[in-house]
Design an enzyme around this catalytic site. Sequence first.
Site, PDB file in Angstrom:
ATOM      1  N   ARG A  28     -25.158  -2.050   8.351  1.00  0.00           N
ATOM      2  CA  ARG A  28     -24.986  -3.477   8.097  1.00  0.00           C
ATOM      3  C   ARG A  28     -25.378  -4.318   9.306  1.00  0.00           C
ATOM      4  O   ARG A  28     -25.576  -5.531   9.189  1.00  0.00           O
ATOM      5  CB  ARG A  28     -23.528  -3.750   7.721  1.00  0.00           C
ATOM      6  N   LYS A  83       0.848  -1.189   0.000  1.00  0.00           N
ATOM      7  CA  LYS A  83       0.000   0.000   0.000  1.00  0.00           C
ATOM      8  C   LYS A  83       0.889   1.247   0.000  1.00  0.00           C
ATOM      9  O   LYS A  83       1.801   1.373   0.807  1.00  0.00           O
ATOM     10  CB  LYS A  83      -0.905  -0.015   1.232  1.00  0.00           C
ATOM     11  N   GLU A 142     -19.051  -5.534  11.194  1.00  0.00           N
ATOM     12  CA  GLU A 142     -19.949  -4.742  12.042  1.00  0.00           C
ATOM     13  C   GLU A 142     -20.990  -5.596  12.751  1.00  0.00           C
ATOM     14  O   GLU A 142     -21.363  -5.319  13.901  1.00  0.00           O
ATOM     15  CB  GLU A 142     -20.642  -3.666  11.204  1.00  0.00           C
TER      16      GLU A 142
END
Length: 622
Positions: free
Chosen positions: A395, A282, A367
């Site tokens: 969610r 990244k 979540e």
Amino acid sequence: MKKLTEYDFPKDLKDMSEGELELLAVEIREFLIDKVSRTGGHLASNLGVVELTIALHKVFDSPRDKIIWDVGHQAYVHKILTGRAKDFDNLRQFNGMSGFPKQRESEHDIFDTGHSTTSLSMAMGMACARDLNGEDGEVIAVIGDGSMTGGMAYEAVNNIGFRKTKMIIILNDNGMSISSNVGGISKFLSSIRTSQGYLNAKKLIKDKTEDSNIGRSIVQGLSNIKNDLKNTVLDTPGVLFETMGITYLGPIYGHDIASLISCLEKARSLDEPVVIHCMTQKGKGYLNAEKDPGKFHGIGPFDPETGETLKKSRNPSYSHVMGEHLLEMAEKDDRVVAITAAMGEANGLIPFAEEFPSRYFDVGIAEEHAVTFAAGLAKGGLKPFVCVYSTFLQRAYDQMLEDVCLQGLGVVFLMDRAGIVGQDGETHHGIFDLSYLNTMPGMTVLCPGNGRELRLMMDWALKHEGPCAIRYPRGECVDDKLIMSTNPDLEATIRKNDGADVDIWSVGRMYDTAAEVREILAGKGISCGLVDVKCEKPLDVSPYFDCSCGIVATIEDNILNGGFGESLRSALSDAPVRTLSFGWPDSFIEHGSNDDLFKKYGLTAQQIADKILEGIDSLGDK
């Protein structure tokens, strides 16, 4: 070499040599750093997938072949390679190009993404539809290892392996989501990254010894050892996928275009589901982003030389205030624990994590698990604070309803980024939470308008025995405004009442807009009372009966359907009053600055005042 805006992508990509593709990767990185430094956006994740995206568009024929990006924040290179380099000057700007895949932008954007762990299910559905329709074409899902901490990804993997649906999964393994990855899957993949050292060592020995008979014998012996190790160490991720019926290829280095192309071509030739384990870095190619990929995951305009952001905040953010105060609360009360879903840094929880590592739980992009896990903590006598963005908490609706509210448990939901959030657009605006929280029996919903109120509400929630949600916006907050009522019932507060013609009820941060509306109307000879709503649920309507008038206007940073305006109108259904509600319409709101969006949808103070004047005139006509 041409400028990126001069190519006919993706067509021109097909005729490029390996050397030209390598130069293209360099040019794309320079382009991204330049453009994102001006507009802001997701940088580190895109720098990490440059070679991978080039290889994908070299091998596959988009849009005939469907490339689906999980989350989608890493699709900038994809946008460049599908002819949209010219649009980057307006990236994430109002009426400009989105920072996420959007079908309205291009036929190459297959799926409007923004939330994590959805790509595999979508890809399987499209692959099955292709097969049932007797069509051709590949379906490719690109998913990060961070997204593999979410349960939905494994539900899809289980089904893909069972059905043997032909599709290709690219596991982009960079060891991060936004914050560093946590959990068993992260450790699992990390072990594979380190095992690459064995392969490098074997190659070195082979290069040095293969010219002699003894050397060749050593290499053959190592090969036999390697085959044994392969079953126990090097192919460990293959066990995970292949036991579920998916062929595993890799791990491969994700910044080697030639290797990527070769592996993708092999995967395309197989008539079965395949996962390619691709290791990337990244922030690759930009030292500032390599050193701090979290900072450059999503960043505002910055100086490309130093990496320093250009806009300096004068006040702390709501996230910072929340994290700071939660730490203070934990120092005084051993029951306080913090839970986040891979958003510890963004939610302001890093100081808490450093001070109380045993009471800090980053559960990954999960979540649903976070909420029921919090319910278990509460059942065990602790006081859990679940820190999640409003849009992502959607969610876990069922878990909030069934596992927290039904049980009457004292879980506190700290809902960051509530309301409109600007440039991230439809998938990230937190404008639905008042509507879905209003459906939950026993839930208390608090809405601070500044940092001081946020801290007071957190203190109140600590003592409250039932479920409680505190929703607060993105961005700066100040502490020098009027303090909310210290009444433990958190009733709505009457700020001003002059025998009003109109009462304006505002929720949370919309009080500033309401106060401005009042000043505009005062200039027209209209007196207004202001009601500052801090507790949206349960709703206190006593201010209306204390200062009743002919018109009540409500202002909220939420959709109107199921929101505060509807709740108040229902509560006052027997009162002789007309209500005017101002909020977001029943639609998905695009990206752009908050100022641009408020203006487009009629939510500036002047626009609201004009509508109220029209309402007063229509009453006079009657």
